[in-house]
Design an enzyme around this catalytic site. Structure first.
Site: not given
Ligand code: F6R
Length: 616
Positions: A2, A27, A74, A100-101, A487, A491, A494, A510, A611
């Site tokens: 949050c 967040r 969140w 937050n937590g 990657e 992208k 998500e 396979h 995030k």
């Molecule tokens: C995907 C994305 C997440 C973060 C993951 C790790 O676009 O952003 O997969 O890479 O949650 O986050 P950090 O780098 O902050 O540890």
């Protein structure tokens, strides 16, 4: 996860709180609320949904108070709803709290409080906090100015878990108390006013002077003072840090979305990350005092991270291995931490995390420390939790990344880690001056090459227009190109919610090729000249089965290939193979972005995602 904000000063608090919450929506964004001190009485307003809903509440517009706290949620405990939204108050309505937590022992605490006659009105773990504070506050006979801090401290003594907490009390209408443990909280110092937030960008337009609160430090704020107390409530002085980012860097700056802005910021982020680390053909990491003796003693390097950061690890694994000749493994933090990994003092553990707050990554680091390994954090956030735990921290200089989907952090992480690999090679005498010089030379022109890729968006928009209605998409590559496929696939899934998978091209036969039929979209990445023939032959197999193919090719690969067989061909500039993921991912980030836009989705805040994942 949050976001929390606080303000204490002479301006109207509500607009400042709402603006801070808007910047913290990355967040969490399933409910939001604020509490403002109005003539000695706490006024709480909250609602389900986005922060923008709060702007529609008439009562908030009318709030005149100069002190307040706010929260964007969140959900973890309790569904997103008005009742579960913060702030939460105690039964007597004397205290309001945002948190937050996660409070792990809230069930026991709730039972204890219920036995004392307390009632609960939400399903949250947070609601025990204001009630505990009120319980300790009313039990305390000493009526001095620290009474409220004592009540907060007695409460945190009972809490197991993580928290960043802001507390308002209507018996102390001119102060606010905050504390944190394992959840971020910063205090911004103004002129006769002070600010609080989960991160710096949320309040960067008001001040550049910040205090980074450490675990179990308490702060008592008034308009013109900030007093700090340690875990035993011993008062101490703290030095403020001055931040050099500007507010523009944390704002959209004319772009439609943060993600697009951050994709376009990559040349700068890469340039800044290289910074002064290369000088006269040498890579410099002055903060790491690694010796030849230490590096030669290593049996292995472990790279541990989550999501995109883990993909950055995969993209550099073979580079680190080639340059250091040390066996290098990459692992997902949430897996690594629970399987008793073979780590000891002969292991160097590298943790990649943009935010520096990812719970699994931090827990994995703690585990490696216990096992005697040296730990090195690669992060984008100065003062983040991981930097306080790790033996060493090195920074990407990507600037604040706000969009949930990581872009510039990823390419900056690869940049920094390739530099690190070269630094290892230098120390170990595993690289000739000439090879080192060539890679550095190429690295220095890399930002220009990324800029070049960013100019050709029309073609990508067009591909997105044809792809956005698809249900599935497959990404293929070999070697380092396979890591980009992983990657790129993350992208698109998500932010566009299209089911996507990535495969090492050679694995197709396979099993997965069974899914390929007429009209299925397959994206191939081919930059490694040693492997291109093999991947082309895999692509031909799927073309025969009617797949629609889009390929990302380096100029060198494109010139020797009959590209007519592919439906779409994206050509990117040549570069050193170690650096190629930094270039090849860019058109695929853009593709994911434009597919999401075509679908009319919220690119920056995809559903169900936050995030930073600061809980398991
Ligand atoms: C995907 C994305 C997440 C973060 C993951 C790790 O676009 O952003 O997969 O890479 O949650 O986050 P950090 O780098 O902050 O540890």
């Amino acid at each position: 996860m949050c976001g929390i904000v606080g303000y204490i000063g002479n301006q109207k608090a509500a607009p400042i709180l709402l603006s801070g919450l808007t910047k913290l929506e990355y967040r969490g964004y399933d409910s939001a609320g604020i509490a403002v001190m109005e003539n000695g009485k706490i006024e709480v307003q909250k609602d389900k949904g986005r922060v923008s809903n709060l702007y529609k509440i008439k009562e908030i517009e009318n709030l005149q108070g100069n002190i307040g706290i706010a929260h964007t949620r969140w959900a973890t405990h309790g569904i997103p709803s008005k009742e579960n939204a913060h702030p939460h108050t105690d039964n007597t309505k004397k205290f309001a709290v945002v948190h937050n937590g996660i409070i792990e022992n809230y069930v026991e605490l709730r039972k204890e409080l219920e036995a004392e006659g307390y009632s609960f009105y939400s399903q949250t773990d947070t609601e025990v906090i204001p009630n505990l504070i009120q319980y300790f506050y009313d039990k305390d006979d000493k009526n001095d100015e620290l009474k409220i801090v004592r009540a907060v401290k007695n409460t945190t003594d009972k809490l197991i878990g993580s928290y960043a907490i802001e507390v308002l009390c209507n018996e102390n209408p001119d102060i606010m108390v905050v504390v944190r443990k394992d959840s971020p909280l910063v205090i911004g110092k103004g002129n006769n006013e002070n600010y609080i937030a989960s991160d710096i960008p949320a309040i960067l337009s008001y001040t550049k002077d910040f205090y980074l609160l450490e675990n179990l430090e308490f702060a008592m704020l008034s308009r013109d003072s900030i007093r700090f107390f340690d875990k035993d409530l011993k008062e101490f002085n703290k030095k403020a840090d001055t931040i050099t980012w500007n507010a523009m860097a944390a704002d959209k700056n004319g772009y439609e979305d943060y993600m697009l802005k951050e994709i376009y910021e990559q040349p700068t982020a890469i340039r800044e990350t290289i910074g002064t680390r290369v000088n006269e053909g040498i890579c410099k990491f002055d903060e790491l005092n690694f010796t030849k003796e230490y590096l030669s003693s290593l049996k292995q390097i472990y790279i541990v991270a989550c999501g995109t950061a883990m993909h950055a690890g995969l993209a550099v694994k073979s580079t680190i291995e080639r340059m250091s000749r040390i066996h290098t493994q990459v692992d997902i933090a949430s897996e690594f931490r629970y399987r008793d990994p073979l780590v000891d003092e002969k292991t160097l553990c590298i943790f990649i995390t943009q935010s520096g707050e990812t719970a699994d990554t931090i827990a994995a680091l703690k585990l490696c420390k216990e096992k005697g390994a040296k730990t090195l954090a690669v992060t984008n956030v100065i003062g983040s939790s991981i930097t306080r735990e790790a033996d060493y921290a090195i920074y990407t200089h990507a600037g604040p990344e706000i969009a949930v989907a990581s872009t510039k952090a990823y390419t900056s992480q690869i940049t920094l880690l390739v530099l690190l690999a070269m630094y290892f090679a230098q120390i170990l005498n595993n690289i000739s001056k000439e090879e080192l010089g060539n890679i550095i030379k190429e690295m220095l022109v890399l930002p220009n090459k990324v800029e070049e890729v960013l100019k050709s968006t029309e073609q990508i928009k067009d591909i997105a227009k044809h792809m956005f209605k698809e249900k599935d998409v497959f990404y293929l590559g070999r070697g380092i190109d396979y890591t980009t496929a992983q990657e790129a696939s993350l992208k698109v899934k998500e932010i566009s919610y299209i089911h996507s998978e990535s495969y090492a091209a050679g694995e197709l036969k396979h099993g997965t090729i069974a899914l390929i039929e007429k009209g299925v979209n397959v994206i191939g990445i081919m930059t490694d000249t040693n492997l291109v023939k093999k991947t082309v032959s895999n692509m031909e197999e799927i073309i025969t089965r009617g797949a629609i193919t889009t390929v990302v090719l380096s100029e060198e690969v494109a010139k020797d290939l009959n590209t007519d067989i592919f439906t779409n061909v994206i050509v990117v500039p040549n570069t050193e193979i170690y650096l190629s993921p930094i270039i090849t991912v860019v058109p695929l980030q853009l593709l994911a972005y434009y597919i999401s836009k075509e679908k009319g989705l919220d690119v920056d805040k995809p559903r169900n995602l936050a995030k930073s994942v600061t809980v398991e």
